[in-house]
Design an enzyme around this catalytic site. Structure first.
Site, PDB file in Angstrom:
ATOM      1  N   GLU A 115     -17.129  49.124 -20.714  1.00 27.56           N
ATOM      2  CA  GLU A 115     -17.566  50.350 -20.017  1.00 27.56           C
ATOM      3  C   GLU A 115     -16.586  50.727 -18.910  1.00 27.56           C
ATOM      4  O   GLU A 115     -16.969  50.799 -17.739  1.00 27.56           O
ATOM      5  CB  GLU A 115     -18.942  50.118 -19.380  1.00 27.56           C
ATOM      6  CG  GLU A 115     -20.042  49.689 -20.311  1.00 27.56           C
ATOM      7  CD  GLU A 115     -21.308  49.254 -19.551  1.00 27.56           C
ATOM      8  OE1 GLU A 115     -21.282  49.161 -18.304  1.00 27.56           O
ATOM      9  OE2 GLU A 115     -22.309  49.000 -20.224  1.00 27.56           O
TER      10      GLU A 115
ATOM     11  N   GLY B  94     -14.448  52.844 -16.302  1.00 28.53           N
ATOM     12  CA  GLY B  94     -14.483  54.164 -15.686  1.00 28.53           C
ATOM     13  C   GLY B  94     -13.152  54.404 -14.988  1.00 28.53           C
ATOM     14  O   GLY B  94     -12.261  55.083 -15.493  1.00 28.53           O
TER      15      GLY B  94
ATOM     16  N   ARG C 226     -14.147  58.207  -0.535  1.00 32.54           N
ATOM     17  CA  ARG C 226     -13.772  56.791  -0.608  1.00 32.54           C
ATOM     18  C   ARG C 226     -13.135  56.260   0.687  1.00 32.54           C
ATOM     19  O   ARG C 226     -13.477  55.165   1.121  1.00 32.54           O
ATOM     20  CB  ARG C 226     -12.858  56.525  -1.810  1.00 32.54           C
ATOM     21  CG  ARG C 226     -13.488  56.938  -3.146  1.00 32.54           C
ATOM     22  CD  ARG C 226     -12.728  56.421  -4.357  1.00 32.54           C
ATOM     23  NE  ARG C 226     -12.880  54.982  -4.497  1.00 32.54           N
ATOM     24  CZ  ARG C 226     -12.001  54.096  -4.170  1.00 32.54           C
ATOM     25  NH1 ARG C 226     -10.838  54.474  -3.690  1.00 32.54           N
ATOM     26  NH2 ARG C 226     -12.248  52.820  -4.302  1.00 32.54           N
TER      27      ARG C 226
ATOM     28  N   TYR D  92     -15.423  53.354   2.110  1.00 31.98           N
ATOM     29  CA  TYR D  92     -14.949  51.979   1.862  1.00 31.98           C
ATOM     30  C   TYR D  92     -13.687  51.648   2.643  1.00 31.98           C
ATOM     31  O   TYR D  92     -13.073  50.615   2.398  1.00 31.98           O
ATOM     32  CB  TYR D  92     -14.603  51.774   0.382  1.00 31.98           C
ATOM     33  CG  TYR D  92     -15.605  52.270  -0.615  1.00 31.98           C
ATOM     34  CD1 TYR D  92     -16.874  51.690  -0.708  1.00 31.98           C
ATOM     35  CD2 TYR D  92     -15.284  53.299  -1.494  1.00 31.98           C
ATOM     36  CE1 TYR D  92     -17.779  52.145  -1.659  1.00 31.98           C
ATOM     37  CE2 TYR D  92     -16.185  53.750  -2.439  1.00 31.98           C
ATOM     38  CZ  TYR D  92     -17.433  53.172  -2.517  1.00 31.98           C
ATOM     39  OH  TYR D  92     -18.327  53.616  -3.456  1.00 31.98           O
TER      40      TYR D  92
ATOM     41  N   CYS E  30     -17.136  67.503  10.788  1.00 32.19           N
ATOM     42  CA  CYS E  30     -17.431  67.051  12.144  1.00 32.19           C
ATOM     43  C   CYS E  30     -17.861  65.596  12.193  1.00 32.19           C
ATOM     44  O   CYS E  30     -19.020  65.289  12.518  1.00 32.19           O
ATOM     45  CB  CYS E  30     -18.524  67.934  12.737  1.00 32.19           C
ATOM     46  SG  CYS E  30     -18.085  69.648  12.557  1.00 32.19           S
ATOM     47  N   GLU E  31     -16.995  64.710  11.823  1.00 31.60           N
ATOM     48  CA  GLU E  31     -17.252  63.270  11.866  1.00 31.60           C
ATOM     49  C   GLU E  31     -15.916  62.599  12.118  1.00 31.60           C
ATOM     50  O   GLU E  31     -14.914  62.958  11.476  1.00 31.60           O
ATOM     51  CB  GLU E  31     -17.731  62.741  10.499  1.00 31.60           C
ATOM     52  CG  GLU E  31     -18.927  63.409   9.935  1.00 31.60           C
ATOM     53  CD  GLU E  31     -20.184  62.562  10.042  1.00 31.60           C
ATOM     54  OE1 GLU E  31     -20.119  61.415  10.519  1.00 31.60           O
ATOM     55  OE2 GLU E  31     -21.230  63.085   9.647  1.00 31.60           O
TER      56      GLU E  31
HETATM   57  N1  LLP Z   1     -20.674  49.878 -15.938  1.00 30.12           N
HETATM   58  C1  LLP Z   1     -21.586  49.747 -14.963  1.00 30.12           C
HETATM   59  C2  LLP Z   1     -22.912  49.192 -15.279  1.00 30.12           C
HETATM   60  C3  LLP Z   1     -21.248  50.121 -13.652  1.00 30.12           C
HETATM   61  O1  LLP Z   1     -22.146  49.964 -12.674  1.00 30.12           O
HETATM   62  C4  LLP Z   1     -19.967  50.661 -13.369  1.00 30.12           C
HETATM   63  C5  LLP Z   1     -19.603  51.084 -12.022  1.00 30.12           C
HETATM   64  C6  LLP Z   1     -19.059  50.791 -14.446  1.00 30.12           C
HETATM   65  C7  LLP Z   1     -19.447  50.384 -15.712  1.00 30.12           C
HETATM   66  C8  LLP Z   1     -17.698  51.358 -14.267  1.00 30.12           C
HETATM   67  O2  LLP Z   1     -16.937  50.609 -13.376  1.00 30.12           O
HETATM   68  P1  LLP Z   1     -15.381  50.889 -13.230  1.00 30.12           P
HETATM   69  O3  LLP Z   1     -14.728  50.571 -14.558  1.00 30.12           O
HETATM   70  O4  LLP Z   1     -15.186  52.316 -12.887  1.00 30.12           O
HETATM   71  O5  LLP Z   1     -14.959  49.988 -12.148  1.00 30.12           O
HETATM   72  N2  LLP Z   1     -17.824  54.358  -6.020  1.00 30.12           N
HETATM   73  C9  LLP Z   1     -17.068  53.130  -6.115  1.00 30.12           C
HETATM   74  C10 LLP Z   1     -17.201  52.462  -7.468  1.00 30.12           C
HETATM   75  C11 LLP Z   1     -18.637  52.190  -7.884  1.00 30.12           C
HETATM   76  C12 LLP Z   1     -18.756  51.584  -9.243  1.00 30.12           C
HETATM   77  C13 LLP Z   1     -20.170  51.521  -9.691  1.00 30.12           C
HETATM   78  N3  LLP Z   1     -20.358  51.020 -11.013  1.00 30.12           N
HETATM   79  C14 LLP Z   1     -15.606  53.427  -5.760  1.00 30.12           C
HETATM   80  O6  LLP Z   1     -15.294  54.566  -5.458  1.00 30.12           O
HETATM   81  O7  LLP Z   1     -14.795  52.503  -5.721  1.00 30.12           O
END
Ligand code: LLP
Length: 414
Positions: free
Chosen positions: A273, A275, A312, A316, A342-343
């Site tokens: 999965e 992303g 981000r 983070y 405004c932060e």
């Molecule tokens: N599968 C599940 C169940 C997940 O919770 C996530 C991400 C992914 C796949 C995809 O993960 P990736 O391959 O993108 O790392 N907002 C944060 C990242 C949060 C990820 C949440 N879950 C950031 O900007 O770094």
């Protein structure tokens, strides 16, 4: 491949100079490269060639329809976490039979929607969720294919906000409880036990924790087989990291190798999965400098993008490289690159050396994942436009929001 390179001193997206995109569509504006998206998908496909595998793009990273559509046409499946994401996948031409539905808090409506669409699998994260799904599947005269998302209690060694596979996290079913919950699932008339799922965190640079988690998952799979529960697929999640600054993430193939080595001779279908690894470095945020302000202690480059566009850094303390679109535009100085919100947390980069003048364009790199997808309308700021570049052509794939759209659902009372 890096699609964002200088040509004749001007930063381009594939064959399109970024100033041309700014002139046509305004700023702030997300710019994505089609070739980069597809190259990353192809790297996963090749790493999994010859196996019964499915790459389920994690929609949450970037859910623009045009991007989903590119992946759908390349043959991808999708990992979704809401009914909204399911609707997007369907609108983009995605195949529901390749959709896995993850998430700790699926509502009854979302489950009904996914049952009616015929998703590939529900990744179930609790005992109560399993019971609810069984009931709703029964009511709709269907059987729900499920995997239990197990929490392997492995430290992914990443930012604590994006670690998900530790015992202390809210995600998944405790490893020690999973076996018993599979036995329960076997008793439920409207549940079809299809597989097992696991995802330990995001922006992972070391393959060892994921390989360790896979080992734990496989031990459970074998234990289940001994009890007569034969799983058809293994979903090993996403999480593969990318380079933001000076990280050296392994190639997709190298990252997957120690996991795949453990799967030798296995018959189960394999799912991943990803992303960020697919879209992160395929996109930038293009922004214009409104003002340069030379303070007593620091210089500020005040740009027209802000924390609401790219959260981000504020959330983070994440680093995104920042490039001047016009190379060698004068003397270099050190700037705090900040937005108009405004932060004090509204910054895109601290202490960046840039040779720029007011009115110049900047490119915030590695913004393709969790950029637009996490944006907000704070300060009633219309969200940025999104442009997809393909060779020498660029396409507006989401128009810039207008203020009146932002309050269209609001009413005043007497
Ligand atoms: N599968 C599940 C169940 C997940 O919770 C996530 C991400 C992914 C796949 C995809 O993960 P990736 O391959 O993108 O790392 N907002 C944060 C990242 C949060 C990820 C949440 N879950 C950031 O900007 O770094």
């Amino acid at each position: 491949m890096n699609p964002f390179v200088y040509r004749n001193g001007i930063l381009c997206a594939e064959g399109v100079p970024l100033p041309q995109i700014a002139a046509e569509h305004g700023t702030p504006c997300y710019v994505y490269s089609r070739a980069a998206l597809l190259a990353r998908y192809e790297a996963f496909r090749q790493a999994l060639a010859g196996r019964d595998a499915m790459i389920c793009y994690a929609v949450k990273a970037n859910s623009n329809l045009a991007i989903l559509n590119q992946f759908a046409r390349a043959g991808a499946g999708f990992d979704i976490v809401s009914g909204g994401e399911l609707a997007r996948v369907l609108a983009a031409g995605g195949d529901p039979a390749k959709v896995v539905f993850s998430g700790v808090g699926k509502t009854a409506d979302e489950m009904r929607q996914a049952l009616a669409s015929g998703v590939f699998c529900f990744n179930v994260e609790s005992a109560e969720e399993l019971e609810r799904l069984n009931e709703l599947a029964g009511e709709s005269g269907r059987t729900a294919p499920i995997a239990l998302r197990v929490n392997p209690d492995v430290d992914p060694k990443t930012h604590p906000y994006i670690s998900t596979g530790l015992r202390s996290n809210k995600f998944g079913v405790a490893y020690a409880d999973a076996f018993a919950l599979y036995l329960r699932a076997r008793e439920l008339p409207h549940i079809d036990i299809a597989g097992i799922a696991c995802h330990i965190g995001s922006q992972l640079l070391d393959p060892a924790p994921a390989a360790e988690a896979a080992g734990k998952v496989l031990a459970l799979v074998d234990q289940l087989a001994d009890a007569g529960i034969i799983l058809r697929h293994l979903d090993l999640g996403g999480g593969i990291g990318i380079r933001y600054r000076d990280e050296t993430p392994p190639d997709v193939a190298d990252y997957l190798a120690p996991i795949l080595a453990q799967l030798a001779g296995r018959k189960e279908k394999i799912l991943f999965e990803p992303g960020r690894a697919l879209v992160g470095n395929a996109g930038i945020l293009l922004t214009r400098i409104e003002y340069l302000k030379h303070g007593e202690e620091k210089n500020f480059a005040i740009v027209d993008a802000a924390m609401n566009d790219l959260m981000r850094p504020a959330l983070y303390d994440a680093w995104h490289d920042i490039l001047a679109v016009r190379q060698d535009a004068g003397a270099e100085a050190e700037y705090e690159v900040v937005g108009p919100v405004c932060e004090s947390g509204d910054f895109l980069g601290h202490a960046r050396r840039l040779a720029v003048a007011s009115g110049d364009l900047l490119a915030i790199l590695s913004a393709g994942a969790y950029g637009m997808a996490m944006s907000s309308n704070y300060n009633t700021r219309p969200r940025a436009a999104e442009v997809l570049v393909d060779g020498a052509k660029s396409f507006l794939v989401r128009g810039r929001e207008r203020p009146e759209q932002l309050f269209a659902l609001e009413t005043v009372i007497d």
